[in-house]
Design an enzyme around this catalytic site. Structure first.
Site, PDB file in Angstrom:
ATOM      1  N   CYS A 142     108.040 -28.749 -15.216  1.00  0.00           N
ATOM      2  CA  CYS A 142     108.486 -28.290 -13.896  1.00  0.00           C
ATOM      3  C   CYS A 142     107.341 -27.605 -13.160  1.00  0.00           C
ATOM      4  O   CYS A 142     107.097 -27.877 -11.973  1.00  0.00           O
ATOM      5  CB  CYS A 142     109.678 -27.351 -14.082  1.00  0.00           C
ATOM      6  SG  CYS A 142     110.433 -26.820 -12.542  1.00  0.00           S
ATOM      7  N   CYS A 143     106.601 -26.727 -13.871  1.00  0.00           N
ATOM      8  CA  CYS A 143     105.447 -26.064 -13.235  1.00  0.00           C
ATOM      9  C   CYS A 143     104.379 -27.083 -12.850  1.00  0.00           C
ATOM     10  O   CYS A 143     103.722 -26.928 -11.818  1.00  0.00           O
ATOM     11  CB  CYS A 143     104.847 -25.032 -14.178  1.00  0.00           C
ATOM     12  SG  CYS A 143     105.649 -23.411 -14.145  1.00  0.00           S
ATOM     13  N   CYS A 198     113.097 -18.491 -13.238  1.00  0.00           N
ATOM     14  CA  CYS A 198     112.179 -18.096 -14.316  1.00  0.00           C
ATOM     15  C   CYS A 198     111.715 -16.654 -14.191  1.00  0.00           C
ATOM     16  O   CYS A 198     110.722 -16.273 -14.806  1.00  0.00           O
ATOM     17  CB  CYS A 198     110.970 -19.022 -14.324  1.00  0.00           C
ATOM     18  SG  CYS A 198     111.402 -20.755 -14.545  1.00  0.00           S
ATOM     19  N   CYS A 214     109.392 -18.042  -9.295  1.00  0.00           N
ATOM     20  CA  CYS A 214     110.615 -18.763  -8.937  1.00  0.00           C
ATOM     21  C   CYS A 214     111.826 -18.043  -9.534  1.00  0.00           C
ATOM     22  O   CYS A 214     111.750 -17.518 -10.650  1.00  0.00           O
ATOM     23  CB  CYS A 214     110.570 -20.174  -9.504  1.00  0.00           C
ATOM     24  SG  CYS A 214     109.180 -21.156  -8.929  1.00  0.00           S
ATOM     25  N   CYS A 253     101.945 -20.196 -15.636  1.00  0.00           N
ATOM     26  CA  CYS A 253     102.481 -21.428 -15.071  1.00  0.00           C
ATOM     27  C   CYS A 253     101.518 -22.592 -15.237  1.00  0.00           C
ATOM     28  O   CYS A 253     101.884 -23.745 -15.016  1.00  0.00           O
ATOM     29  CB  CYS A 253     102.807 -21.236 -13.600  1.00  0.00           C
ATOM     30  SG  CYS A 253     101.431 -20.620 -12.637  1.00  0.00           S
TER      31      CYS A 253
END
Ligand code: SF4
Length: 235
Positions: free
Chosen positions: A121-122, A207, A204, A230
């Site tokens: 995702c990062c 997280c 975010c 990240c």
């Protein structure tokens, strides 16, 4: 990237006992060294960013800033960006979006990818967009401080960045968390309201968690997953 230049030696040459612990001198040197279209500040708009933006605006009022808009930030983060834009009107702030919208990411990788594969995702929402923003640059500025975490303890003012093949400039490496806040209060700067609710580091919302009193400054990021960065600051 100039591979012969001794960036570590340059870092060591700056005085760190002045009012900004070398930060303003580093910024002045950097904006003279690098062409204005080849240096950019990648900002999270956290507490360090507020200090850095204020210092940058004293050196280069129309500097370029990029914010990675993952689409998953807290409303308070977007609010503080608006307030900083209002206060520092000449700065050029770009909100960089990932190629995939959140709907497209869900269709391709399933829902809540951040829970199952936060590194993926990062990569999609931060690393790739930042690479697009930074690869054309000769240098980028970051708000890393040495005391934030063991992975940041050896950061210099100037660092060869293999990931983005340029120089990463970190003017605030010697600042403490208390000094960041003293500066923000003395200058009456806007800041993310979540800092008053136990969030020392804000990323975010899926997280990021509040941290109990006395917790580490990055303890609320990817809490319980073993992930600490990240991917922007690792080679
Ligand atoms: S911080 Fe979390 S939500 Fe944001 S890009 Fe990384 S994994 Fe995704």
């Amino acid at each position: 990237m100039d591979k012969t230049f001794k960036w570590h030696e340059l870092s060591e040459s700056f005085h760190i006992h002045d009012e900004t612990k070398g930060a303003k001198d580093v910024l002045e040197w950097s904006f003279q060294k690098f062409h204005e279209e080849k240096i950019i500040y990648a900002s999270s708009f956290g507490a360090e960013a507020i200090v850095l933006i204020d210092l940058i605006s004293q050196v280069k009022p129309d500097a370029s800033i990029v914010f990675l808009d993952t689409g998953l930030h807290f409303p308070e983060t977007y609010e503080v960006i608006d307030r900083m834009e209002e206060r520092f009107k000449d700065l050029k702030i770009e909100r960089k979006l990932p190629e995939l919208t959140l709907d497209e990411q869900r269709e391709q990788y399933g829902s809540a990818l951040w829970k199952r594969e936060p590194n993926k995702c990062c990569e999609i929402r931060k690393v790739i967009p930042l690479r697009e923003a930074l690869m054309p640059m000769d240098a980028w500025i970051s708000g890393l401080r040495r005391e934030q975490s063991p992975t940041r303890a050896n950061t210099d003012f100037f660092n060869e960045d293999k990931k983005f093949q340029n120089i990463k400039i970190c003017p605030l490496i010697h600042w403490t968390w208390e000094e960041v806040w003293t500066y923000i209060r003395n200058r009456d700067l806007p800041y993310n309201r979540l800092h008053d609710q136990g969030y020392p580091s804000i990323g975010c919302f899926p997280c990021t968690q509040a941290v109990a009193a006395g917790g580490g400054s990055r303890a609320g990021r990817w809490s319980g997953t073993g992930k600490t960065e990240c991917g922007l600051h690792t080679d």
